[in-house]
Design a protein around this motif. Structure first.
Motif, PDB file in Angstrom:
ATOM      1  N   VAL A 301       0.735  -1.268   0.077  1.00 33.49           N
ATOM      2  CA  VAL A 301       0.035   0.032  -0.045  1.00 33.49           C
ATOM      3  C   VAL A 301       0.753   1.421   0.069  1.00 33.49           C
ATOM      4  N   ALA A 302       1.811   1.208   0.907  1.00 35.81           N
ATOM      5  CA  ALA A 302       2.928   2.415   0.939  1.00 35.81           C
ATOM      6  C   ALA A 302       3.428   2.738  -0.429  1.00 35.81           C
ATOM      7  N   ALA A 303       3.845   1.691  -1.043  1.00 34.69           N
ATOM      8  CA  ALA A 303       4.491   1.950  -2.531  1.00 34.69           C
ATOM      9  C   ALA A 303       3.311   2.333  -3.373  1.00 34.69           C
ATOM     10  N   ASN A 304       2.409   1.966  -3.360  1.00 33.63           N
ATOM     11  CA  ASN A 304       1.342   2.565  -4.270  1.00 33.63           C
ATOM     12  C   ASN A 304       0.666   3.953  -4.024  1.00 33.63           C
ATOM     13  N   ILE A 305       0.971   4.135  -2.759  1.00 39.54           N
ATOM     14  CA  ILE A 305       0.631   5.823  -2.635  1.00 39.54           C
ATOM     15  C   ILE A 305       1.862   6.556  -3.086  1.00 39.54           C
ATOM     16  N   LEU A 306       2.879   6.044  -3.100  1.00 39.07           N
ATOM     17  CA  LEU A 306       4.047   6.770  -3.666  1.00 39.07           C
ATOM     18  C   LEU A 306       4.015   6.763  -5.116  1.00 39.07           C
ATOM     19  N   GLY A 307       3.068   6.066  -5.894  1.00 35.80           N
ATOM     20  CA  GLY A 307       3.226   6.131  -7.265  1.00 35.80           C
ATOM     21  C   GLY A 307       3.752   4.857  -7.951  1.00 35.80           C
ATOM     22  N   GLU A 308       3.947   3.817  -7.384  1.00 36.04           N
ATOM     23  CA  GLU A 308       3.975   2.586  -7.903  1.00 36.04           C
ATOM     24  C   GLU A 308       3.032   1.878  -8.374  1.00 36.04           C
ATOM     25  N   SER A 309       3.097   0.882  -9.148  1.00 34.84           N
ATOM     26  CA  SER A 309       1.784   0.273  -9.398  1.00 34.84           C
ATOM     27  C   SER A 309       1.891  -1.262  -9.070  1.00 34.84           C
ATOM     28  N   ARG A 310       2.064  -1.499  -8.025  1.00 34.27           N
ATOM     29  CA  ARG A 310       2.525  -2.835  -7.476  1.00 34.27           C
ATOM     30  C   ARG A 310       1.254  -3.720  -7.077  1.00 34.27           C
ATOM     31  N   SER A 311       1.090  -4.856  -7.827  1.00 38.66           N
ATOM     32  CA  SER A 311       0.177  -5.667  -7.079  1.00 38.66           C
ATOM     33  C   SER A 311       0.454  -6.500  -5.991  1.00 38.66           C
ATOM     34  N   TYR A 312      -0.198  -6.952  -5.259  1.00 40.42           N
ATOM     35  CA  TYR A 312      -0.252  -7.746  -4.039  1.00 40.42           C
ATOM     36  C   TYR A 312      -0.416  -8.913  -4.310  1.00 40.42           C
ATOM     37  N   THR A 313       0.614 -10.175  -4.204  1.00 41.77           N
ATOM     38  CA  THR A 313       0.281 -11.245  -4.529  1.00 41.77           C
ATOM     39  C   THR A 313       1.398 -12.184  -3.516  1.00 41.77           C
ATOM     40  N   PRO A 314       0.765 -12.273  -2.430  1.00 44.14           N
ATOM     41  CA  PRO A 314       1.747 -13.054  -1.383  1.00 44.14           C
ATOM     42  C   PRO A 314       1.542 -14.720  -1.249  1.00 44.14           C
ATOM     43  N   ILE A 315       2.142 -15.316  -0.848  1.00 43.03           N
ATOM     44  CA  ILE A 315       2.115 -16.516  -0.294  1.00 43.03           C
ATOM     45  C   ILE A 315       1.809 -16.347   0.915  1.00 43.03           C
TER      46      ILE A 315
END
Length: 409
Positions: A301-315
């Protein structure tokens, strides 16, 4: 640009720390319904409840470290409404807090037995205050009944039994955590608790509570049997704390529904137990209730607030400590999976099992073999990049995950 984090929880604090680590220096406000600074929940049912730890040891960070983060902590004031368009949160005291980005990290509310009298001696365990009240009652108790046969119920029963208190565990499953672990591992848990002196009354639903003069005296089962106890803990799972968002316009369905980047609306994100997000590799919505997820999702979430487009795909990962046994789980096991022992031996009570469905390993469970369990996690790898630079993620079936979401954890 400013950020408002609603929830002074593990997910909330992790979001704050991730933002600061990534160089964000603008104002951040953390709003919490409780009066406590962020603390860790897993120890509440174990180290704190047993008296090994005092409350200060549950703190996630020393106060000096929190101060150094340069955030404004607004505590003891619950959020009651969200204006999505204006990105403004209204609080119980009448505050109106606005920000360019809002992170919802309000966690869960414990389930209670419906339509029951308000009796002294009946507890839930979610907050530090809940644990403190239960700890006081346990000190003078003669017998405890735990209503619930999941992870929390089993941990509470184990802790109370280690304190020397007679304990009965009641619940609808055939064995503790049977719907998650299946009959083999759940049967071992039942044997463990029985060997340690926990009385198991499983396989029958709970009908209600009994009491005299405003104090609980026992738990009545659906078949009419009454389990005596002057302290009762209801551990029937929890529901996402989303009531305050009912008129917000956000999609609420077993949590705050988000896209693959944990975004619920423009400028609105969710993290932790309350977030139900789309897992890119699964094309399915998923919500996880565990400490590890709270931290990892907050970083995304922090990365996406700062402008990244990161999908969250955990194990997915969680652990539980019961008596002298440590169980660690990577992936999502299910009762209908094929279970095989991959290392160690069940008879030695040190082993690693693989859960397989449709020809694919969907979970790895370790019993008192933490290092080896971590190594076996690689069997879940399926070649898809995981957020945060982690190893590739496991791909479980969307059908399987959808069914799990409807099951209390």
């Amino acid at each position: 640009m400013s950020v408002l984090i609603v929830g002074a929880s593990a997910a909330g604090l992790s979001t704050l720390e991730a933002l600061r680590r990534q160089g964000y220096q603008d104002p951040i406000t953390v709003l919490g319904a409780e009066t406590h600074l962020p603390y860790d929940r897993p120890p509440l049912s174990k180290q704190y409840l047993s008296g090994i730890w005092e409350a200060d040891r549950t703190s996630l960070r020393p106060e000096a470290m929190l101060t150094a983060l340069g955030a404004d902590f607004v505590l003891g004031d619950a959020a009651v409404a969200l204006d999505v368009e204006r990105r403004t949160v209204h609080t119980a005291s009448g505050r109106q807090l606005s920000a360019d980005s809002i992170v919802l990290a309000t966690g869960l509310r414990p389930r209670v037995l419906p339509n029951q009298p308000d009796l002294a001696g009946v507890h839930v365990l979610r907050t530090l205050d809940d644990a403190a009240a239960l700890r006081v009652d346990l000190a003078g108790a003669s017998r405890m009944v735990v209503v619930g046969d999941g992870v929390l119920g089993a941990e509470i029963a184990a802790t109370a039994r280690k304190l020397g208190l007679p304990v009965t565990m009641a619940g609808p499953q055939a064995a503790p955590l049977a719907s998650q672990f299946g009959p083999v591992v759940a049967g071992l848990l039942a044997e463990l608790h029985t060997a340690e002196g926990v009385e198991l009354k499983l396989g029958t639903a709970v009908a209600g509570l009994t009491g005299v003069d405003g104090r609980v005296t026992g738990v009545e089962l659906a078949d009419g049997e009454v389990l005596p106890g002057d302290v009762v803990v209801v551990a029937l799972g929890a529901t996402p704390a989303t009531e305050w968002l009912a008129d917000s316009g956000l999609t609420l369905d077993n949590g705050v529904v988000c896209d693959s980047q944990c975004r619920a609306a423009d400028g609105i994100y969710a993290a932790g137990d309350v977030a139900r997000w789309r897992h890119d590799g699964l094309d399915a919505l998923l919500r996880l209730e565990n400490r590890t997820n709270a931290t990892e999702q907050a970083a995304c979430v922090a990365a996406n607030i700062l402008g990244e487009s990161r999908s969250y795909t955990p194990i997915p990962y969680f652990w539980t400590d019961q008596f002298a046994t440590k169980i660690q789980v990577h992936g999502i096991p299910s009762a209908d999976a094929e279970v095989t022992v991959a290392e160690g031996a069940i008879g030695d009570r040190r082993f690693v099992t693989h859960y397989r469905r449709d020809g694919r390993t969907v979970a790895v469970l370790g019993w008192n073999m933490p290092k080896q369990t971590r190594l076996h996690r690689e069997h879940l790898v399926h070649g898809q990049a995981v957020s945060g630079g982690s190893p590739p993620t496991a791909l479980h079936s969307a059908r399987h995950l959808a069914a799990l979401e409807e099951r209390p954890r």
